[in-house]
Design an enzyme around this catalytic site. Structure first.
Site, mmCIF file in Angstrom:
data_model
loop_
_atom_site.group_PDB
_atom_site.id
_atom_site.type_symbol
_atom_site.label_atom_id
_atom_site.label_comp_id
_atom_site.label_asym_id
_atom_site.label_seq_id
_atom_site.Cartn_x
_atom_site.Cartn_y
_atom_site.Cartn_z
ATOM 1 N N LYS A 160 0.784 -1.221 0.034
ATOM 2 C CA LYS A 160 -0.166 0.110 -0.008
ATOM 3 C C LYS A 160 0.973 1.148 -0.048
ATOM 4 O O LYS A 160 0.590 2.194 -0.726
ATOM 5 C CB LYS A 160 -0.988 -0.001 1.065
ATOM 6 C CG LYS A 160 -1.897 -1.002 1.085
ATOM 7 C CD LYS A 160 -2.733 -1.246 2.120
ATOM 8 C CE LYS A 160 -4.080 -2.256 2.041
ATOM 9 N NZ LYS A 160 -3.432 -3.699 1.751
ATOM 10 N N LYS B 213 -8.151 1.213 5.851
ATOM 11 C CA LYS B 213 -7.735 -0.032 5.620
ATOM 12 C C LYS B 213 -6.331 -0.031 6.421
ATOM 13 O O LYS B 213 -5.569 0.770 6.463
ATOM 14 C CB LYS B 213 -7.632 -0.430 4.185
ATOM 15 C CG LYS B 213 -6.810 0.429 3.309
ATOM 16 C CD LYS B 213 -7.022 0.035 2.019
ATOM 17 C CE LYS B 213 -6.196 1.186 0.837
ATOM 18 N NZ LYS B 213 -6.416 0.591 -0.478
ATOM 19 N N ARG C 44 -6.910 -5.393 -11.573
ATOM 20 C CA ARG C 44 -5.410 -5.801 -11.462
ATOM 21 C C ARG C 44 -4.730 -5.896 -12.896
ATOM 22 O O ARG C 44 -5.256 -6.296 -13.755
ATOM 23 C CB ARG C 44 -5.613 -7.361 -10.823
ATOM 24 C CG ARG C 44 -4.209 -8.105 -10.893
ATOM 25 C CD ARG C 44 -3.160 -7.093 -10.067
ATOM 26 N NE ARG C 44 -3.611 -6.896 -8.654
ATOM 27 C CZ ARG C 44 -3.617 -8.110 -7.617
ATOM 28 N NH1 ARG C 44 -3.296 -9.286 -7.954
ATOM 29 N NH2 ARG C 44 -4.069 -7.510 -6.351
ATOM 30 N N ARG D 279 -12.266 -6.733 -11.091
ATOM 31 C CA ARG D 279 -12.985 -7.283 -10.018
ATOM 32 C C ARG D 279 -14.187 -6.306 -9.682
ATOM 33 O O ARG D 279 -13.756 -5.501 -8.953
ATOM 34 C CB ARG D 279 -11.803 -7.697 -9.075
ATOM 35 C CG ARG D 279 -10.608 -8.372 -9.519
ATOM 36 C CD ARG D 279 -9.711 -8.581 -8.519
ATOM 37 N NE ARG D 279 -8.749 -7.342 -8.577
ATOM 38 C CZ ARG D 279 -7.745 -6.853 -7.727
ATOM 39 N NH1 ARG D 279 -7.392 -7.791 -6.857
ATOM 40 N NH2 ARG D 279 -7.450 -5.600 -7.805
ATOM 41 N N ARG E 217 -15.807 -3.623 -1.907
ATOM 42 C CA ARG E 217 -14.666 -4.194 -2.265
ATOM 43 C C ARG E 217 -14.790 -5.189 -3.338
ATOM 44 O O ARG E 217 -15.792 -6.139 -3.569
ATOM 45 C CB ARG E 217 -14.117 -5.117 -1.169
ATOM 46 C CG ARG E 217 -13.820 -4.341 0.217
ATOM 47 C CD ARG E 217 -13.827 -5.165 1.421
ATOM 48 N NE ARG E 217 -14.917 -6.080 1.548
ATOM 49 C CZ ARG E 217 -14.968 -7.247 2.538
ATOM 50 N NH1 ARG E 217 -14.030 -7.516 3.068
ATOM 51 N NH2 ARG E 217 -15.889 -7.934 2.604
ATOM 52 N N ASP F 292 -3.086 -2.320 -8.586
ATOM 53 C CA ASP F 292 -4.498 -2.190 -8.460
ATOM 54 C C ASP F 292 -4.895 -0.859 -8.718
ATOM 55 O O ASP F 292 -4.412 0.160 -8.430
ATOM 56 C CB ASP F 292 -4.792 -2.581 -7.134
ATOM 57 C CG ASP F 292 -4.727 -4.149 -6.802
ATOM 58 O OD1 ASP F 292 -4.403 -5.040 -7.668
ATOM 59 O OD2 ASP F 292 -4.768 -4.357 -5.386
ATOM 60 N N GLU G 243 -2.714 0.273 -4.871
ATOM 61 C CA GLU G 243 -1.927 -0.673 -4.473
ATOM 62 C C GLU G 243 -0.878 -1.148 -5.582
ATOM 63 O O GLU G 243 -1.593 -0.963 -6.707
ATOM 64 C CB GLU G 243 -2.406 -1.817 -3.539
ATOM 65 C CG GLU G 243 -3.332 -1.410 -2.617
ATOM 66 C CD GLU G 243 -3.618 -2.795 -1.837
ATOM 67 O OE1 GLU G 243 -3.072 -3.977 -1.896
ATOM 68 O OE2 GLU G 243 -4.868 -2.755 -0.980
ATOM 69 N N ASN H 7 1.344 -4.677 -5.793
ATOM 70 C CA ASN H 7 1.476 -5.748 -5.074
ATOM 71 C C ASN H 7 2.811 -6.340 -5.628
ATOM 72 O O ASN H 7 2.951 -6.780 -6.764
ATOM 73 C CB ASN H 7 0.451 -6.789 -5.323
ATOM 74 C CG ASN H 7 -1.392 -6.291 -4.759
ATOM 75 O OD1 ASN H 7 -1.454 -6.595 -3.848
ATOM 76 N ND2 ASN H 7 -1.909 -5.414 -5.760
#
Length: 327
Positions: A136, A171, A221, A236, A244, A284, A292, A294
């Site tokens: 993050k 978060k 993603r 997503r 979410r 993301d 984010e 990842n």
């Protein structure tokens, strides 16, 4: 001459994987399994490890390793051989695929992999990057790509941020799969309880971000293999009543072509990703913004491959071969 004396060009590559229990993976969508299939299809030898199998002895990294065979069979997707304690330096590559949280146990495992890295093992992703790139916080090195964001453990600062932006997302910094994410509306309902819970009463920094209503169209993603973007992402899309999009939180995955904005975002992060030697990364993106980056165990390979006919794990194995050949 022993097997270790034979040049890599004259023998199969030896690939170890550190992952969560292979018995618990979700067969139909597990990215690590796609990587293992691709490696085995090339005739490479596979070795299986869990995080707890790693250990250090007299300054050398070892692991309790088991030979692994993987199968494209949802009823029987793996076979494991007998366990042996062997130096990690006997492997050519280690795929670090342990899921977050990036807690003390995870970081200790990365430290042990760094000992193997110093003996010449290629760790994917590199241990230094795993230490440096909180998924993050890493994105915040590119503020031009991010929505307004605050990282703090102070109640007053978080409340002021929510008052300024109205709709916000709160978060933890070390979660995954949508766990611990809260949407706070302009009325601030339950804000105090959420701050108290996430910050552990002011002891732990958390992230607050302006809520992006584009989440209704999906949290996309975008995968980068050795710095190059796969031309299709996976949007997503949240289920009804959810904010979410994470698949683990019930989201639905729909592949889409990258947009011009997506490519611009990739261009912003590419130089640093390449500089850090990151070989497999997942961005993301919600709307126009990266939320984010990842680097631990990016997923969504299987969903994109199934919908687009790509071979993303094969691209990664090609990159690993090139990386080893260039040494």
């Amino acid at each position: 001459m022993t097997a270790d004396d034979i040049p890599m060009s004259n023998r199969p590559l030896r690939v170890g994987v550190v992952m969560d229990s292979i018995t618990e993976l979700t067969y139909k969508k597990d990215t690590s399994l796609a990587m293992l299939w691709s490696a085995q299809d090339r005739g490479w030898e596979l070795t299986y490890m869990e995080q707890e199998d790693l250990f250090l002895k007299d300054g050398r990294a070892y692991a309790r390793q088991r030979p692994l065979k993987v199968h494209r069979n949802p009823e029987h997707w793996f076979d494991l051989g007998d366990e042996q304690s062997r130096p990690l330096a006997e492997l050519d590559v280690v795929l670090m695929r342990k899921d977050p949280p990036v807690d003390g146990h995870f970081l200790n495992a990365v430290h042990l992999l760094a000992f193997a890295e110093r003996e010449g093992v290629l760790v994917v992703n590199p241990t230094r990057a795993l230490f440096e790139c909180n998924e993050k916080l890493f994105a915040q090195q590119f503020p031009q790509c991010c929505a307004p964001t605050l990282v703090s453990c102070r109640d007053a600062e978080i409340r002021a941020f929510q008052a300024e932006h109205g709709d916000v997302i709160l978060k933890p910094l070390d979660g995954m799969g949508g766990s611990g994410i809260f949407h706070i509306g302009p009325e601030g309902r339950n804000l105090g309880a959420v701050i108290e819970t996430l910050t552990e009463r002011g002891q732990r920094q958390i992230m607050a971000q302006r809520y992006l209503p584009e989440i209704k169209d999906g949290d996309t993603r975008i995968l980068l293999v050795d710095g190059e973007p796969v031309p299709y992402g996976l949007a997503r899309i949240p289920s009804a009543g959810e904010t979410r999009g994470n698949l683990a939180a019930g989201g639905r995955g729909v592949s889409r072509e990258l947009t011009d904005r997506d490519y611009w975002l990739v261009e912003q992060v590419q130089p640093m990703i390449r500089d850090k030697g990151l070989m497999f990364v997942g961005l993301d993106v919600i709307g126009d913004y990266i939320t984010e980056i990842n680097v631990t165990s990016p997923t969504c390979v299987r969903e994109i491959d199934d919908q687009r006919g790509t071979d993303i794990a094969g691209q990664l194995m090609d990159s690993i071969e090139r990386r080893l050949a260039s040494r």
